[in-house]
Design a protein around this motif. Structure first.
Motif, PDB file in Angstrom:
ATOM      1  N   LEU A   4      -2.420  -3.917   4.115  1.00 32.59           N
ATOM      2  CA  LEU A   4      -2.889  -2.582   4.925  1.00 32.59           C
ATOM      3  C   LEU A   4      -4.265  -2.781   5.472  1.00 32.59           C
ATOM      4  N   SER A   5      -4.661  -2.055   6.219  1.00 36.33           N
ATOM      5  CA  SER A   5      -5.939  -1.900   6.905  1.00 36.33           C
ATOM      6  C   SER A   5      -6.991  -1.313   5.658  1.00 36.33           C
ATOM      7  N   PHE A   6      -8.256  -1.511   6.205  1.00 39.15           N
ATOM      8  CA  PHE A   6      -9.152  -1.019   5.221  1.00 39.15           C
ATOM      9  C   PHE A   6      -9.001   0.524   5.119  1.00 39.15           C
ATOM     10  N   TRP A   7      -8.793   1.155   5.952  1.00 35.29           N
ATOM     11  CA  TRP A   7      -8.820   2.515   5.956  1.00 35.29           C
ATOM     12  C   TRP A   7      -7.292   3.070   5.322  1.00 35.29           C
ATOM     13  N   GLN A   8      -6.549   2.370   5.355  1.00 29.26           N
ATOM     14  CA  GLN A   8      -5.083   2.616   4.762  1.00 29.26           C
ATOM     15  C   GLN A   8      -5.507   2.272   3.061  1.00 29.26           C
ATOM     16  N   LEU A   9      -5.873   1.010   3.010  1.00 28.33           N
ATOM     17  CA  LEU A   9      -6.348   0.841   1.525  1.00 28.33           C
ATOM     18  C   LEU A   9      -7.119   1.913   0.983  1.00 28.33           C
ATOM     19  N   ALA A  10      -8.340   2.361   1.490  1.00 31.04           N
ATOM     20  CA  ALA A  10      -8.878   3.539   0.899  1.00 31.04           C
ATOM     21  C   ALA A  10      -8.102   4.533   0.736  1.00 31.04           C
ATOM     22  N   THR A  11      -7.200   5.027   1.360  1.00 31.92           N
ATOM     23  CA  THR A  11      -6.394   6.273   1.208  1.00 31.92           C
ATOM     24  C   THR A  11      -5.376   5.906   0.241  1.00 31.92           C
ATOM     25  N   HIS A  12      -4.662   4.749   0.046  1.00 29.92           N
ATOM     26  CA  HIS A  12      -3.829   4.432  -1.096  1.00 29.92           C
ATOM     27  C   HIS A  12      -4.447   4.488  -2.381  1.00 29.92           C
ATOM     28  N   TYR A  13      -5.846   3.839  -2.409  1.00 32.52           N
ATOM     29  CA  TYR A  13      -6.577   4.002  -3.789  1.00 32.52           C
ATOM     30  C   TYR A  13      -7.378   5.240  -4.047  1.00 32.52           C
ATOM     31  N   SER A  14      -7.229   6.202  -2.913  1.00 34.17           N
ATOM     32  CA  SER A  14      -8.298   7.337  -3.245  1.00 34.17           C
ATOM     33  C   SER A  14      -7.787   8.308  -4.229  1.00 34.17           C
ATOM     34  N   VAL A  15      -6.410   8.198  -4.778  1.00 36.77           N
ATOM     35  CA  VAL A  15      -6.231   9.187  -6.026  1.00 36.77           C
ATOM     36  C   VAL A  15      -7.209   8.611  -7.171  1.00 36.77           C
ATOM     37  N   ALA A  16      -7.123   7.355  -7.475  1.00 31.87           N
ATOM     38  CA  ALA A  16      -8.090   6.935  -8.553  1.00 31.87           C
ATOM     39  C   ALA A  16      -9.555   7.291  -8.370  1.00 31.87           C
ATOM     40  N   ALA A  17      -9.905   7.335  -6.977  1.00 29.45           N
ATOM     41  CA  ALA A  17     -11.452   7.590  -6.773  1.00 29.45           C
ATOM     42  C   ALA A  17     -11.459   8.895  -7.068  1.00 29.45           C
ATOM     43  N   ALA A  49      -8.070   6.912 -14.355  1.00 31.18           N
ATOM     44  CA  ALA A  49      -8.228   6.233 -12.988  1.00 31.18           C
ATOM     45  C   ALA A  49      -7.856   4.744 -13.124  1.00 31.18           C
ATOM     46  N   VAL A  50      -8.101   4.068 -13.958  1.00 28.18           N
ATOM     47  CA  VAL A  50      -7.739   2.638 -14.210  1.00 28.18           C
ATOM     48  C   VAL A  50      -6.285   2.708 -14.105  1.00 28.18           C
ATOM     49  N   LEU A  51      -5.515   3.556 -14.711  1.00 27.32           N
ATOM     50  CA  LEU A  51      -3.831   3.386 -14.821  1.00 27.32           C
ATOM     51  C   LEU A  51      -3.476   3.360 -13.447  1.00 27.32           C
ATOM     52  N   PHE A  52      -4.027   4.594 -12.536  1.00 25.04           N
ATOM     53  CA  PHE A  52      -3.710   4.915 -11.327  1.00 25.04           C
ATOM     54  C   PHE A  52      -3.983   3.681 -10.192  1.00 25.04           C
ATOM     55  N   VAL A  53      -4.978   2.936 -10.511  1.00 26.57           N
ATOM     56  CA  VAL A  53      -5.364   1.458  -9.868  1.00 26.57           C
ATOM     57  C   VAL A  53      -4.230   0.497 -10.116  1.00 26.57           C
ATOM     58  N   ILE A  54      -3.797   0.193 -11.373  1.00 31.36           N
ATOM     59  CA  ILE A  54      -2.816  -0.610 -11.556  1.00 31.36           C
ATOM     60  C   ILE A  54      -1.554  -0.232 -10.921  1.00 31.36           C
ATOM     61  N   ILE A  55      -1.358   1.045 -11.210  1.00 26.30           N
ATOM     62  CA  ILE A  55       0.152   1.650 -10.397  1.00 26.30           C
ATOM     63  C   ILE A  55       0.155   1.659  -8.970  1.00 26.30           C
ATOM     64  N   GLN A  56      -0.903   2.031  -8.349  1.00 28.22           N
ATOM     65  CA  GLN A  56      -1.107   1.714  -7.056  1.00 28.22           C
ATOM     66  C   GLN A  56      -1.197   0.276  -6.389  1.00 28.22           C
ATOM     67  N   SER A  79      -1.285   6.402   5.964  1.00 30.39           N
ATOM     68  CA  SER A  79      -2.071   7.042   7.280  1.00 30.39           C
ATOM     69  C   SER A  79      -2.060   8.574   7.411  1.00 30.39           C
ATOM     70  N   CYS A  80      -1.431   9.112   6.012  1.00 34.46           N
ATOM     71  CA  CYS A  80      -1.360  10.529   5.944  1.00 34.46           C
ATOM     72  C   CYS A  80      -2.313  11.033   4.932  1.00 34.46           C
ATOM     73  N   ARG A  81      -2.152  12.115   4.277  1.00 30.63           N
ATOM     74  CA  ARG A  81      -2.999  12.454   3.091  1.00 30.63           C
ATOM     75  C   ARG A  81      -2.822  11.676   1.862  1.00 30.63           C
ATOM     76  N   PRO A  82      -3.764  11.393   0.970  1.00 30.34           N
ATOM     77  CA  PRO A  82      -3.436  10.766  -0.152  1.00 30.34           C
ATOM     78  C   PRO A  82      -2.551  11.691  -1.061  1.00 30.34           C
ATOM     79  N   SER A  83      -1.646  10.911  -1.735  1.00 28.52           N
ATOM     80  CA  SER A  83      -0.481  11.188  -2.475  1.00 28.52           C
ATOM     81  C   SER A  83      -0.458  10.606  -3.903  1.00 28.52           C
ATOM     82  N   ILE A  84      -0.144  11.547  -4.992  1.00 31.43           N
ATOM     83  CA  ILE A  84       0.092  10.910  -6.313  1.00 31.43           C
ATOM     84  C   ILE A  84       1.408  10.367  -6.538  1.00 31.43           C
ATOM     85  N   ALA A  85       2.412  11.006  -5.875  1.00 23.04           N
ATOM     86  CA  ALA A  85       3.692  10.536  -6.006  1.00 23.04           C
ATOM     87  C   ALA A  85       4.527  10.876  -4.858  1.00 23.04           C
TER      88      ALA A  85
END
Length: 264
Positions: free
Chosen positions: A17-30, A72-79, A154-160
């Motif tokens: 993934l691109s930098f911003w895609q990674l940021a969105t992907h892990y933003s749930v944990a953040a 947050a750590v659990l979400f990072v592992i899941i993502q 590329s869309c809004r962050p989603s938990i599931a």
């Protein structure tokens, strides 16, 4: 997509993934860590600036934040695990692959943005099904396919994805298999996912208590605030938890009342 990404994904079997895609992907944990940021600010006021005017001690603030850090750590592992490309052993022709893509895209409302001799990228948009949309990746390899579906970064962050990631993969593979068998899909019904599979039961076994715990903790933080920041964090935790429970219970109820399809 940058040159060389497909080769790297084939070697690592992980989605690139691109930098911003990674940021969105892990933003749930953040997002879950927002209360921790407020706690760090309070600790800074306690130990550095000596301007803290709250009622809780530093130890109490840390104890209140620990559950958020654990989640947050659990979400990072899941993502992180969700970026794996699953390999499926499959023999197919280019015509069979193309036909399966066309049928799946029509059935699940995919929008194909790239489809060549080695790589397919498609997106499914939000349509009131709980998920904000998914990004589907299929890489052709010598002895099969590498497949991945994640909440669209590329869309809004989603938990599931509420079952849509699995549905994207399983539907495509089933249609490809049936295409090889010469089955006509014109009048076939949409593939239904098992709502009470072992994995989904395990997910609910973890998520429901967490959501209830966040709601209780959020209510406590809101009614016993140290400052306005703790009330904001409490409202955020309550809102996310209620939204997850509402969407999941709504999907369960929808599938429960759905009448079975007539055999074709």
């Amino acid at each position: 997509m940058q040159t060389g990404w497909i080769k790297e994904m084939k070697e690592t079997k992980r989605l690139k993934l691109s930098f911003w895609q990674l940021a969105t992907h892990y933003s749930v944990a953040a997002f879950v860590l927002i209360p921790t940021i407020f706690t760090l600010a309070n600790l800074f006021e306690i130990h550095v600036t000596k301007t803290y005017n709250g009622v809780r001690s530093g130890e109490e603030l840390i104890e209140t934040t620990i559950p958020f850090v654990v989640v947050a750590v659990l979400f990072v592992i899941i993502q992180y695990r969700r970026l794996r490309l699953k390999k499926f052993q499959f023999e197919y022709t280019e015509d069979e692959f193309k036909q399966a893509v066309e049928i799946t895209a029509k059935k699940l409302e995919w929008t194909t943005v790239k489809n060549n001799h080695s790589f397919l990228r498609a997106h499914r948009a939000w349509n009131w099904t709980g998920s904000w949309g998914e990004m589907i990746t299929i890489i052709k390899v010598k002895d099969g396919l590498l497949v991945n579906s994640i909440c669209d970064p590329s869309c809004r962050p989603s938990i599931a994805s509420f079952g849509w990631n699995r549905k994207n993969i399983n539907t495509f593979l089933k249609i490809l298999s049936e295409t090889k068998q010469g089955i006509n899909h014109e009048e076939r019904v949409e593939i239904q996912e098992r709502e009470w599979s072992l994995k989904r039961v395990a997910t609910r076994f973890v998520m429901y208590p967490l959501c209830i715990g966040f709601i209780i903790l959020g209510l406590y933080m809101f009614t016993n605030p140290t400052n306005w920041k703790s009330q904001g964090a409490a409202l955020g935790a309550i809102s996310i938890s209620i939204f997850y429970l509402y969407i999941d219970l709504k999907l369960i109820r929808k599938k429960k009342v759905r009448k079975p399809n007539k055999p074709q």
